[in-house]
Design a protein around this motif. Structure first.
Motif, PDB file in Angstrom:
ATOM      1  N   PRO A 192       0.816  -1.035  -0.044  1.00  0.00           N
ATOM      2  CA  PRO A 192      -0.187  -0.027  -0.190  1.00  0.00           C
ATOM      3  C   PRO A 192       0.862   1.300  -0.103  1.00  0.00           C
ATOM      4  O   PRO A 192       2.093   1.223   0.495  1.00  0.00           O
ATOM      5  CB  PRO A 192      -0.862   0.062   1.286  1.00  0.00           C
ATOM      6  N   ARG A 237       1.824   5.187   0.626  1.00  0.00           N
ATOM      7  CA  ARG A 237       1.864   6.102   2.132  1.00  0.00           C
ATOM      8  C   ARG A 237       0.532   6.764   2.178  1.00  0.00           C
ATOM      9  O   ARG A 237       0.365   7.200   3.414  1.00  0.00           O
ATOM     10  CB  ARG A 237       3.356   6.735   2.154  1.00  0.00           C
ATOM     11  N   ASP A 265      -2.115   5.788   1.356  1.00  0.00           N
ATOM     12  CA  ASP A 265      -3.555   5.146   1.718  1.00  0.00           C
ATOM     13  C   ASP A 265      -3.904   5.023   3.007  1.00  0.00           C
ATOM     14  O   ASP A 265      -2.893   4.948   4.094  1.00  0.00           O
ATOM     15  CB  ASP A 265      -3.292   3.623   1.143  1.00  0.00           C
ATOM     16  N   HIS A 266      -5.028   4.820   3.448  1.00  0.00           N
ATOM     17  CA  HIS A 266      -5.480   4.650   4.904  1.00  0.00           C
ATOM     18  C   HIS A 266      -6.298   3.256   5.039  1.00  0.00           C
ATOM     19  O   HIS A 266      -7.235   3.219   4.088  1.00  0.00           O
ATOM     20  CB  HIS A 266      -6.171   5.835   5.231  1.00  0.00           C
ATOM     21  N   PRO A 267      -6.132   2.577   6.135  1.00  0.00           N
ATOM     22  CA  PRO A 267      -7.061   1.301   6.191  1.00  0.00           C
ATOM     23  C   PRO A 267      -8.475   1.824   6.601  1.00  0.00           C
ATOM     24  O   PRO A 267      -8.934   2.954   7.065  1.00  0.00           O
ATOM     25  CB  PRO A 267      -6.309   0.713   7.382  1.00  0.00           C
ATOM     26  N   VAL A 268      -9.265   0.793   6.479  1.00  0.00           N
ATOM     27  CA  VAL A 268     -10.778   0.920   6.554  1.00  0.00           C
ATOM     28  C   VAL A 268     -11.048   0.830   7.911  1.00  0.00           C
ATOM     29  O   VAL A 268     -10.399  -0.270   8.736  1.00  0.00           O
ATOM     30  CB  VAL A 268     -11.535  -0.154   5.622  1.00  0.00           C
ATOM     31  N   MET A 269     -11.467   1.676   8.844  1.00  0.00           N
ATOM     32  CA  MET A 269     -11.616   1.620  10.292  1.00  0.00           C
ATOM     33  C   MET A 269     -13.173   1.657  10.404  1.00  0.00           C
ATOM     34  O   MET A 269     -14.085   1.613   9.722  1.00  0.00           O
ATOM     35  CB  MET A 269     -11.252   3.127  10.757  1.00  0.00           C
TER      36      MET A 269
END
Length: 281
Positions: free
Chosen positions: A115, A117, A119-123
């Motif tokens: 991924p 830098r 990109d953010h994970p689904v929370m």
């Protein structure tokens, strides 16, 4: 001793001037009339004492002067000098790559497996699964883990895996163990077929060259002829001289002996075998 003392003089110590011999001026003869000349190979030579001057000297001089020039052998007197601004620069003689096309720049980069830098994970995702109960049920209902078979080389030796040691009969328990491979059966069939063809060819060849059986009358007549030939050879052998002292006599004697020996062998073979076959040629 007296003669040597008489040669010495005090005047010999005075410095003397070295007198150099003066060379006489070169004498150039005047061209004599044709009657006074000596002709060789079609050329006139005028004699002037011990030296000679050719009549072609002026023409040779003029020809040499005519062929001479300022730039004849050493090139032009003033050559074009390169400009100091056009000096050899670094990497000027290395091959240059062509300019990169725009199509190659416009290609997209391959997708990364990692991924980015940014990109953010689904929370905020939660699961209602009870992992404690699930693990407990799996531990209760699951089969116990079998220990891995091992062996040791001696009583207090090291442990080794039994499966990879070669002590387990794995090869003889294979499904295709003891089954003849297909390529072997195919090769055997080909060999049998070739052997049959070879035997058939031999039989056909023997039929073409069938052997003929010798009759009793022919066998009897052949035996009598051999015995008659042996008697003639023996009679000639008995007629030889007692003292054999020459080479021709020795050669003749050896010839008779070998002939009698061969006839004896043939008579013995024919008397021993009553049935005789002759090959048709």
């Amino acid at each position: 001793m007296a003669a040597q003392c008489a040669q010495e003089s005090i005047y010999n110590l005075l410095p003397r001037l070295e007198e150099k011999p003066v060379k006489p001026p070169r004498y150039v003869g005047v061209t004599a009339p044709l009657a006074d000349t000596v002709t060789g190979s079609g050329k006139a030579i005028h004699l002037t004492g011990n030296r000679y001057i050719s009549t072609f000297r002026p023409s040779v001089k003029s020809e040499v002067a005519k062929n001479k020039a300022q730039w004849k052998t050493m090139g032009p007197a003033k050559a074009a000098v390169p400009s100091p601004k056009n000096f050899l620069q670094k990497h000027s003689k290395e091959p240059k790559l062509p300019a990169r096309k725009k199509e190659q720049d416009s290609k997209k980069l391959p997708a990364l497996s990692v991924p980015r830098r940014t990109d953010h994970p689904v929370m905020g995702i939660q699961s209602k699964k009870n992992f404690i109960n699930t693990n407990a049920v799996a531990a209760i209902t699951g089969l116990p883990k079998k220990p891995q078979p091992i062996y040791v080389d001696r009583r207090q030796g090291d442990k080794y895996l039994l499966e990879t040691s070669g002590l387990v009969p794995k090869y003889i328990k294979k499904k295709d163990y003891g089954v003849t491979p297909k390529y072997v059966t195919r090769r055997n069939e080909e060999m049998k077929k070739a052997q049959k063809e070879y035997e058939a060819g031999i039989l056909e060849h023997l039929k073409k060259r069938a052997m003929k059986q010798l009759s009793d009358e022919e066998r009897r007549s052949l035996l009598q002829g051999l015995k008659k030939n042996w008697e003639e050879a023996y009679r000639e052998f008995q007629g030889l001289s007692v003292e054999i002292d020459t080479i021709p006599k020795k050669i003749y004697k050896e010839k008779l002996e070998s002939q009698m020996k061969q006839l004896e062998h043939d008579i013995e073979v024919i008397e021993k075998h009553k049935v005789i076959y002759i090959a048709n040629e």
